[in-house]
Scaffold this active site. Structure first.
Site, PDB file in Angstrom:
ATOM      1  N   HIS A 140       0.750  -1.398  -0.097  1.00 55.68           N
ATOM      2  CA  HIS A 140      -0.068   0.104   0.137  1.00 55.68           C
ATOM      3  C   HIS A 140       0.797   1.401  -0.004  1.00 55.68           C
ATOM      4  O   HIS A 140       2.155   1.100   0.405  1.00 55.68           O
ATOM      5  CB  HIS A 140      -1.071   0.208   1.225  1.00 55.68           C
ATOM      6  N   CYS A 141       0.295   2.372  -0.471  1.00 58.42           N
ATOM      7  CA  CYS A 141       1.002   3.753  -0.214  1.00 58.42           C
ATOM      8  C   CYS A 141       0.243   4.438   0.516  1.00 58.42           C
ATOM      9  O   CYS A 141      -0.486   3.957   1.413  1.00 58.42           O
ATOM     10  CB  CYS A 141       1.118   4.201  -1.688  1.00 58.42           C
ATOM     11  N   ALA A 142       0.354   6.042   0.403  1.00 56.85           N
ATOM     12  CA  ALA A 142      -0.250   6.708   1.363  1.00 56.85           C
ATOM     13  C   ALA A 142      -1.691   6.527   1.580  1.00 56.85           C
ATOM     14  O   ALA A 142      -2.506   6.791   2.423  1.00 56.85           O
ATOM     15  CB  ALA A 142       0.041   8.062   1.122  1.00 56.85           C
ATOM     16  N   THR A 143      -2.376   6.413   0.239  1.00 56.76           N
ATOM     17  CA  THR A 143      -3.765   6.435   0.241  1.00 56.76           C
ATOM     18  C   THR A 143      -4.584   5.319  -0.339  1.00 56.76           C
ATOM     19  O   THR A 143      -5.826   4.977  -0.523  1.00 56.76           O
ATOM     20  CB  THR A 143      -4.246   7.591  -0.840  1.00 56.76           C
ATOM     21  N   ARG A 144      -3.588   4.187  -1.133  1.00 55.71           N
ATOM     22  CA  ARG A 144      -4.336   3.023  -1.867  1.00 55.71           C
ATOM     23  C   ARG A 144      -3.698   1.613  -1.536  1.00 55.71           C
ATOM     24  O   ARG A 144      -2.455   1.610  -1.170  1.00 55.71           O
ATOM     25  CB  ARG A 144      -4.096   3.265  -3.419  1.00 55.71           C
TER      26      ARG A 144
END
EC number: 2.7.1.211
Length: 480
Positions: free
Chosen positions: A25-29
């Site tokens: 995952h990244c910051a939002t997804r």
């Protein structure tokens, strides 16, 4: 919020645990590599309060959840599946296997140029600040700020050096990043870049002028072979090809040279052979191809006028969906590096028109949507975000989902881009393709004014077309 339940529902909608090959995952997804994206239940995902949108790109299926929540949902996914988080690079590598050759080529360009974007952005924005200080007519009639306020002249000279450095020495940045991407030693790539911009060579910026004036080009004479002593400042294509050759030679040498001599002979032979090949054959050829590419694109933009801008503006958002827009980074970098002859990049202003139009369409959807409170909330936040240059939530979370806002957005983008092209607005820097992008735009020929007018046009047209389409019977009750 019950994060465990949300994770279970997402996993089920993704086709179950067995359909997930890798995840991070990244910051939002959530960023996932799936065995079969056809098993995904898009409607079920869209109905979940925790999911703000979904899209597939670069061999990855991405689920937009939001900052502060995505990490908690992902933690529950790890517990349920028993799978540890892959690194972002591992997920990218796994996703690459699902791409066709063209997609892999686009991803390669993205992998090389995305890491150096901060340097290009910094240089470009400093160039914009320098233009504000030195361009006549901004603060005083027919005079620049430094002509009237001479105390700013030293600052302008300093900023000009800071601004030009990333473009003049661009081969060093590309050499480092490309060598790393091609599996070679990044520092050898940087060293090759330094060789190609060595101050003893005739500058790449002076070379066309010397040819035009009929001046003699300095050259080396190697056993009867004349090799021009010309640098590659600001050149993209020659450095990309040269670095690929360097990495290929380096990897080949490491296989045959004994370990005890590897650190001594491999760098020596790799740099020597690649340098000779580049100055003799590859450099002159790819330099010419690079000139043809940038000159050809600039000619198409200026010759095509409003019609060319309209077509590019209509196509830009669909291109983004495919991920092909990442290939534009290399072209934009070359156009901006050659801004003295090209005037800058026409791609950035058109990308801005697309982003503004996507934001306007999402905001129109906010006013149109009545029943679906979740989508209405996403539309308002995503619309504002798109106006500031971040379009993923608007495009994938709202406009494509409802379809008619996406149509409104591409129409608005096309009309705004036609205006931009008609007045030949160009960018002299990469930056945020949205309202904050003014500083990236060349101030020549009232560029800032036309950029602002074009954004207003794109916004009004996209908003209006989206609203008009919502009254059509086929779209009236769509609230996915």
């Amino acid at each position: 919020m019950n994060y465990k339940k949300s994770a279970e529902n997402i996993l089920q909608a993704l086709g179950g645990e067995d359909n997930v090959e890798a995840m991070t995952h990244c910051a939002t997804r959530l960023r996932l590599v799936l065995k079969d994206e056809g098993l995904v239940d898009e409607k079920a995902l869209g109905d979940m309060d925790v999911v703000k949108g979904t899209f597939s790109t670069g061999g990855q299926y991405q689920v937009i959840i939001g900052s502060g929540t995505v990490n908690k949902v992902f933690s529950e996914l790890e517990k349920i599946t028993g799978k540890e988080a892959s690194s972002v690079s591992e997920v990218k590598t796994q996703g690459t296997k699902n791409m066709n050759p063209f997609q892999r080529f686009v991803k390669m360009l993205s992998d090389i140029f995305v890491p150096i974007i901060p340097a290009i952005v910094a240089g470009g924005l400093l160039m914009g600040i320098n233009n504000i200080l030195t361009a006549p007519g901004i603060f005083y009639d027919n005079q620049s700020l430094i002509e009237v306020q001479n105390q700013f002249s030293g600052l302008a000279e300093m900023i000009n050096i800071f601004a030009n450095a990333p473009f003049t020495l661009l081969p060093i940045l590309i050499g480092f990043s490309a060598a790393k991407r091609f599996g070679g030693n990044a520092y050898l790539g940087a060293a090759l870049g330094m060789i190609l911009v060595h101050p003893e060579l005739m500058s790449a910026y002076d070379y066309p002028k010397a040819l035009e004036a009929g001046k003699e080009i300095p050259h080396w004479n190697l056993f009867g072979l004349e090799i021009n002593q010309v640098g590659y400042q600001g050149q993209v294509l020659p450095m990309l090809v040269a670095t690929y050759i360097l990495a290929t030679i380096e990897k080949g040498l490491r296989k045959v040279i004994p370990t005890v001599l590897d650190n001594l002979l491999t760098p020596l032979l790799a740099i020597l052979s690649t340098g000779f090949i580049t100055f003799s054959f590859v450099g002159p050829l790819t330099r010419t191809l690079g000139y043809w590419l940038s000159d050809g694109l600039t000619w198409l933009y200026e010759f095509g006028g409003a019609i060319g801008g309209l077509i590019f503006g209509l196509l830009y958002a669909p291109i983004v969906i495919t991920g092909m827009h990442h290939s534009f980074i290399a072209i934009e970098t070359q156009l901006i590096a050659d801004s003295s002859s090209t005037g800058g990049s026409f791609i950035f202003p058109i990308a801005t028109m697309s982003n503004i139009a996507q934001g306007a369409a999402a905001l129109a959807a906010f006013f149109i949507i009545k029943e679906n409170k979740k989508l209405k909330g996403v539309a308002s936040a995503a619309g504002v975000s798109a106006l500031l240059g971040i379009t993923e939530p608007a495009m994938f979370g709202v406009n494509l989902k409802l379809r008619y806002p996406f149509i409104g957005a591409i129409v608005g983008s096309g009309i705004g881009s036609a205006y931009i092209a008609f007045f030949k607005v160009k960018a002299i820097a990469l930056g945020t393709a949205g309202i904050p992008g003014f500083i990236s735009i060349s101030g020549q020929n009232n560029g800032w004014l036309h950029y602002g007018i074009a954004m207003i046009i794109a916004f009004i047209v996209a908003f209006g077309v989206t609203y008009a389409l919502s009254y059509r019977k086929k779209y009236r009750n769509i609230e996915a």
